[in-house]
Write a protein that holds these residues in place. Structure first.
Motif, mmCIF file in Angstrom:
data_model
loop_
_atom_site.group_PDB
_atom_site.id
_atom_site.type_symbol
_atom_site.label_atom_id
_atom_site.label_comp_id
_atom_site.label_asym_id
_atom_site.label_seq_id
_atom_site.Cartn_x
_atom_site.Cartn_y
_atom_site.Cartn_z
ATOM 1 N N ARG A 49 42.663 34.970 42.507
ATOM 2 C CA ARG A 49 43.764 34.571 41.628
ATOM 3 C C ARG A 49 44.415 35.833 41.065
ATOM 4 O O ARG A 49 43.735 36.827 40.798
ATOM 5 C CB ARG A 49 43.232 33.698 40.491
ATOM 6 C CG ARG A 49 44.323 33.126 39.597
ATOM 7 C CD ARG A 49 43.734 32.200 38.546
ATOM 8 N NE ARG A 49 43.165 31.010 39.147
ATOM 9 C CZ ARG A 49 42.047 30.422 38.721
ATOM 10 N NH1 ARG A 49 41.383 30.922 37.716
ATOM 11 N NH2 ARG A 49 41.600 29.342 39.330
ATOM 12 N N LYS A 104 47.569 37.015 38.188
ATOM 13 C CA LYS A 104 48.569 36.627 37.198
ATOM 14 C C LYS A 104 49.576 37.771 37.130
ATOM 15 O O LYS A 104 49.189 38.931 36.987
ATOM 16 C CB LYS A 104 47.888 36.434 35.840
ATOM 17 C CG LYS A 104 48.734 35.732 34.827
ATOM 18 C CD LYS A 104 47.868 35.239 33.663
ATOM 19 C CE LYS A 104 48.752 34.701 32.556
ATOM 20 N NZ LYS A 104 48.805 35.609 31.406
ATOM 21 N N ARG A 124 56.334 38.479 46.147
ATOM 22 C CA ARG A 124 55.541 38.321 47.361
ATOM 23 C C ARG A 124 54.222 39.041 47.102
ATOM 24 O O ARG A 124 54.171 40.267 46.953
ATOM 25 C CB ARG A 124 56.297 38.946 48.546
ATOM 26 C CG ARG A 124 55.441 39.069 49.781
ATOM 27 C CD ARG A 124 56.215 38.731 51.045
ATOM 28 N NE ARG A 124 55.479 39.168 52.230
ATOM 29 C CZ ARG A 124 54.308 38.651 52.606
ATOM 30 N NH1 ARG A 124 53.741 37.691 51.915
ATOM 31 N NH2 ARG A 124 53.716 39.106 53.704
ATOM 32 N N VAL A 125 53.127 38.257 47.032
ATOM 33 C CA VAL A 125 51.830 38.775 46.607
ATOM 34 C C VAL A 125 50.807 38.569 47.720
ATOM 35 O O VAL A 125 50.789 37.522 48.362
ATOM 36 C CB VAL A 125 51.361 38.042 45.318
ATOM 37 C CG1 VAL A 125 49.990 38.529 44.894
ATOM 38 C CG2 VAL A 125 52.365 38.261 44.191
ATOM 39 N N THR A 126 50.016 39.615 47.960
ATOM 40 C CA THR A 126 49.001 39.502 49.014
ATOM 41 C C THR A 126 47.638 39.959 48.500
ATOM 42 O O THR A 126 47.537 40.611 47.454
ATOM 43 C CB THR A 126 49.349 40.372 50.236
ATOM 44 O OG1 THR A 126 49.246 41.748 49.848
ATOM 45 C CG2 THR A 126 50.742 40.078 50.765
ATOM 46 N N MET A 136 49.451 35.122 49.126
ATOM 47 C CA MET A 136 48.990 34.242 48.054
ATOM 48 C C MET A 136 50.138 33.310 47.685
ATOM 49 O O MET A 136 51.298 33.646 47.855
ATOM 50 C CB MET A 136 48.544 35.058 46.837
ATOM 51 C CG MET A 136 47.310 35.900 47.128
ATOM 52 S SD MET A 136 46.824 36.947 45.747
ATOM 53 C CE MET A 136 46.206 35.741 44.576
ATOM 54 N N THR A 137 49.780 32.146 47.169
ATOM 55 C CA THR A 137 50.777 31.131 46.849
ATOM 56 C C THR A 137 50.976 31.075 45.347
ATOM 57 O O THR A 137 50.004 31.012 44.598
ATOM 58 C CB THR A 137 50.281 29.746 47.337
ATOM 59 O OG1 THR A 137 49.941 29.865 48.713
ATOM 60 C CG2 THR A 137 51.338 28.677 47.142
ATOM 61 N N GLU A 138 52.235 31.104 44.911
ATOM 62 C CA GLU A 138 52.496 30.918 43.488
ATOM 63 C C GLU A 138 52.382 29.437 43.172
ATOM 64 O O GLU A 138 52.976 28.589 43.848
ATOM 65 C CB GLU A 138 53.879 31.436 43.109
ATOM 66 C CG GLU A 138 54.087 31.330 41.604
ATOM 67 C CD GLU A 138 55.405 31.921 41.118
ATOM 68 O OE1 GLU A 138 56.189 32.423 41.941
ATOM 69 O OE2 GLU A 138 55.634 31.870 39.899
ATOM 70 N N TYR A 172 49.216 33.142 40.897
ATOM 71 C CA TYR A 172 49.103 33.102 42.364
ATOM 72 C C TYR A 172 47.644 32.863 42.749
ATOM 73 O O TYR A 172 46.733 33.407 42.119
ATOM 74 C CB TYR A 172 49.566 34.427 42.973
ATOM 75 C CG TYR A 172 51.003 34.789 42.673
ATOM 76 C CD1 TYR A 172 52.008 34.573 43.617
ATOM 77 C CD2 TYR A 172 51.355 35.345 41.447
ATOM 78 C CE1 TYR A 172 53.326 34.899 43.347
ATOM 79 C CE2 TYR A 172 52.673 35.674 41.163
ATOM 80 C CZ TYR A 172 53.657 35.456 42.120
ATOM 81 O OH TYR A 172 54.947 35.776 41.858
ATOM 82 N N GLN A 173 47.435 32.057 43.768
ATOM 83 C CA GLN A 173 46.081 31.847 44.282
ATOM 84 C C GLN A 173 46.042 32.067 45.783
ATOM 85 O O GLN A 173 47.048 31.834 46.474
ATOM 86 C CB GLN A 173 45.587 30.435 43.964
ATOM 87 C CG GLN A 173 45.212 30.268 42.502
ATOM 88 C CD GLN A 173 44.515 28.966 42.181
ATOM 89 O OE1 GLN A 173 44.147 28.783 41.038
ATOM 90 N NE2 GLN A 173 44.346 28.091 43.151
ATOM 91 N N GLY A 174 44.880 32.501 46.254
ATOM 92 C CA GLY A 174 44.702 32.684 47.678
ATOM 93 C C GLY A 174 43.302 32.293 48.109
ATOM 94 O O GLY A 174 42.354 32.407 47.337
#
Ligand code: ZN
Length: 506
Positions: free
Chosen positions: A51, A53, A59-61, A68-70, A83-85
Motif C-alpha cells: 500500500r 499513500k 502512476r505508481v509502481t 499499483m491501483t489507486e 494505492y494498493q498492489g
C-alpha cells in the motif's frame, strides 16, 4: 528611509512562508508499507500485498515496476491518493530479505519519487527448502497467526529437534508445511534455522512395538527423522489419535508385548499420502494423560494408567496459585490483588486435600514470580495425577460475576465440570464451564487438569466473598468435593469406555 522590499524579495518571502504547506501538498509519496507491515517470507503462489499513500492521480509502481491501483474514494472513506498492489510470487522469483521499492513515475520511465518499505521480504525458492529444528522443552505449533492475551491458539507441543519444513514467515512466526493442504505456524524463538541444502523430511514408518512397564504403556514407532505430529484425546469411546506428518506406512506388524494394561486395539490408518495416523483406544473411559516425544528417531507415545486407587489419599495433586510476585494478576477497584487471593485459596485447598491424605505439590507457596512456562515444566517433572490451577476472574463490567472452570481437552472436561458443579453450591452465580481454553496450564496432556476462576474480583459482591477467609475455606472444600465427585464417577465408570468398544455378547 523605510526599506521597501522589491517584488522579487516579496515573492521569495511569500514562497518561504508557503513552502511547508506546498511541500506537504506535493508529497508524491507519504507512506509505503507491505500488508501486513511486518517482515515476510513468501513462497511461489503466495501474495505480496503493498500500500502507498501519496498524491492522487499518479502512476505508481512497486517491486519491479508492477503497477499499483489507486483506490476509488468509496473504498477509502473519501480519502484520495491510496494505492494498493498485489503480486503473486512466481517460482523463478528471487528476493533475499529486501525492502520493497515503490516509485512514482512520469511517462512510465522517469522516477519522480521513490521509497522503500520498512519491512523486508524474502521469496523462498522451492528448490532450496528452508528447514528448521525445534528447540527447548516447550516448542509448540499454532493453528494460525492469531494473538490475544492467551497467545495464538495452540495446535500442540513438540519435542525438541523435530524437523520442520518452513514455507513462509509473517512477523515473528514461521509457516510450517505439515502435509498436503495442512499447515501450522511456529514462533521464531522455539526453532533454529538450518543452513540451505536439506531435503524435506519424510519417512516410512517401521513396525511398532507396544509394551508396558510398571508405570506406563508405550507405543514406539521407528521413523527415519523426527517428524512433526499432533495429537487428539477423544472421548466416547476414549482414544488417543496421533497424526505424524510426512510419514507413510511401512508398518507391517504391531508387536504387542506383555505388560500392556491401558492400551486397547491399537491400529493405524494412512489418512492421506503424507499423514500417518495412530489410533490408540484406551481401556478406561477417563484418560489420565499421555506424552509424546522421540527417543532417537523413534516416536514414543507414553500413556498413563488410572491411579491404582481412585481415592484422594492415593493421589498426588498439582496445585497452582495463579500469578505472584511482580505478576499481580487482576486488581479490583478497591485494591484486591488476584495473586494474594489465589495464594490464600490455594493454601487452604492444600490443607483440605492433605487432610484427606492427598499429596500436594505447589507451583508456588509464597508471593513469588513464576513464569507460566516454568510452572508447566515443573509439573511435567513432578508428574502429578491431576492439576488444579486457581485464579480469580475479572471483567471490564462490574456487573459480571460468578464462578467458572476451564479445560482445554474434552477428555479432561469431567474434572472441570465436577468442580464447577460443586462450586455452584457456594451460592456463587454460574459463569460457565468453558472448553478449548487456550491457557498455558491447560495445555499439558500429561494429566487431567482444570483451571478454576473462583469468582470475579471486579464484581463488588464476589470480591467481598473472595476476601473473606471463611468463604475462601468454603471454596477450598467445594473444590476438594469436586475432585472427589470426579473420582467417584470414575470408580463407577471403571472399564466402561473400553467395554463399549467390545462386540456385544450374543
Ligand atoms: Zn489469573
Amino acid at each position: 528611509m523605510a526599506y521597501v522590499p522589491s517584488f522579487s524579495t516579496r515573492l521569495l518571502v511569500l514562497l518561504l512562508t508557503l513552502l511547508p504547506g506546498l511541500l506537504r501538498a506535493q508529497a508524491l509519496i507519504e507512506t509505503v508499507e507491505t500488508v501486513p507491515a511486518v517482515n515476510q517470507w513468501l513462497q511461489p503462489g503466495d501474495r505480496l500485498q503493498v500500500r502507498l499513500k501519496g498524491r492522487p492521480g499518479q502512476r505508481v509502481t512497486f517491486l519491479k515496476g508492477l503497477p499499483m491501483t489507486e483506490l476509488a474514494p468509496t473504498l477509502t472513506k473519501g480519502q484520495r491518493g491510496i494505492y494498493q498492489g498485489t503480486y503473486v510470487v512466481q517460482p523463478s522469483d528471487t528476493l533475499n530479505n529486501r525492502p520493497i521499492l515503490f516509485q512514482v513515475l512520469r511517462n512510465d520511465t522517469v522516477a519522480l519519487a521513490s521509497a522503500f518499505s520498512r519491512s523486508r521480504v524474502r521469496f523462498l525458492s522451492p528448490n532450496t527448502p528452508q528447514l528448521a529444528l525445534t528447540k527447548g522443552q516447550l516448542a509448540y505449533l499454532n493453528y494460525g497467526l492469531g494473538e490475544d492475551r492467551l497467545g495464538g491458539a495452540k495446535l500442540g507441543y513438540l519435542d525438541s529437534a523435530v524437523v520442520l519444513h518452513l514455507t513462509g514467515m509473517v512477523g515473528n512466526q514461521y509457516r510450517v508445511r505439515l502435509a498436503e493442504n495442512q499447515q501450522a505456524w511456529v514462533p521464531q524463538e522455539v526453532v533454529r534455522l538450518l543452513p540451505p541444502g536439506g531435503f524435506v523430511p519424510t519417512s516410512l514408518t517401521g513396525s511398532w512395538s507396544v509394551s508396558g512397564d510398571s508405570l506406563y504403556d508405550y507405543v514406539q514407532v521407528p521413523l527415519d527423522a523426527r517428524l512433526p505430529y499432533r495429537s487428539q484425546l477423544l472421548t466416547n469411546p476414549t482414544r488417543l489419535v496421533v497424526d505424524v506428518f510426512g510419514a507413510t506406512s511401512n508398518t507391517n506388524w504391531i508387536t504387542q508385548r506383555t505388560g500392556i494394561r491401558e492400551l486397547g486395539d491399537v491400529h493405524y490408518e494412512q489418512v492421506q499420502p503424507d499423514v500417518f495416523r495412530l489410533v490408540l483406544p484406551l481401556r478406561h473411559a477417563q484418560a489420565w494423560g499421555y506424552s509424546i516425544g522421540y527417543r532417537g528417531n523413534n516416536l514414543v507415545i507414553r500413556v498413563k494408567r488410572p491411579p491404582a486407587r481412585l481415592r484422594l489419599q492415593s493421589l498426588t495433586i498439582g496445585l497452582d496459585a495463579g500469578h505472584g510476585g511482580t505478576n499481580v494478576g487482576a486488581t479490583s477497584a478497591s485494591g484486591s490483588q488476584e495473586k494474594v487471593l489465589t495464594l490464600a485459596i490455594a493454601q487452604k485447598l492444600r490443607q483440605v486435600l492433605e487432610k484427606e491424605g492427598a499429596r500436594v505439590l505447589m507451583t508456588r507457596e509464597t508471593d513469588l514470580s513464576v513464569e507460566n512456562g516454568s510452572r508447566v515444566l515443573l509439573m511435567r517433572q513432578l508428574n502429578p495425577d491431576l492439576l488444579l490451577s486457581i485464579h480469580v476472574n475479572s471483567s471490564g463490567s462490574a456487573a459480571v460475576q460468578g464462578t467458572s472452570t476451564y479445560y482445554r481437552y474434552v477428555a479432561y472436561r469431567p474434572l472441570a465440570l465436577a468442580i464447577y458443579n460443586e462450586l455452584l453450591k457456594t451460592g456463587l452465580k454460574g459463569f460457565g464451564n468453558v472448553g478449548s481454553f487456550n491457557f498455558n496450564l491447560s495445555g499439558p496432556t500429561e494429566y487431567p487438569n482444570a483451571l478454576i476462576e473462583t469468582a470475579f474480583v471486579s464484581n463488588p459482591e464476589d470480591e467481598k466473598r473472595l476476601n473473606d477467609p471463611a468463604f475462601q475455606q468454603q471454596l477450598a472444600e467445594r473444590i476438594k468435593d469436586g475432585v472427589e465427585e470426579f473420582l467417584k464417577a470414575n470408580r463407577a465408570k471403571g472399564l466402561r469406555g473400553w467395554l463399549q468398544q467390545e462386540p456385544a455378547p450374543n
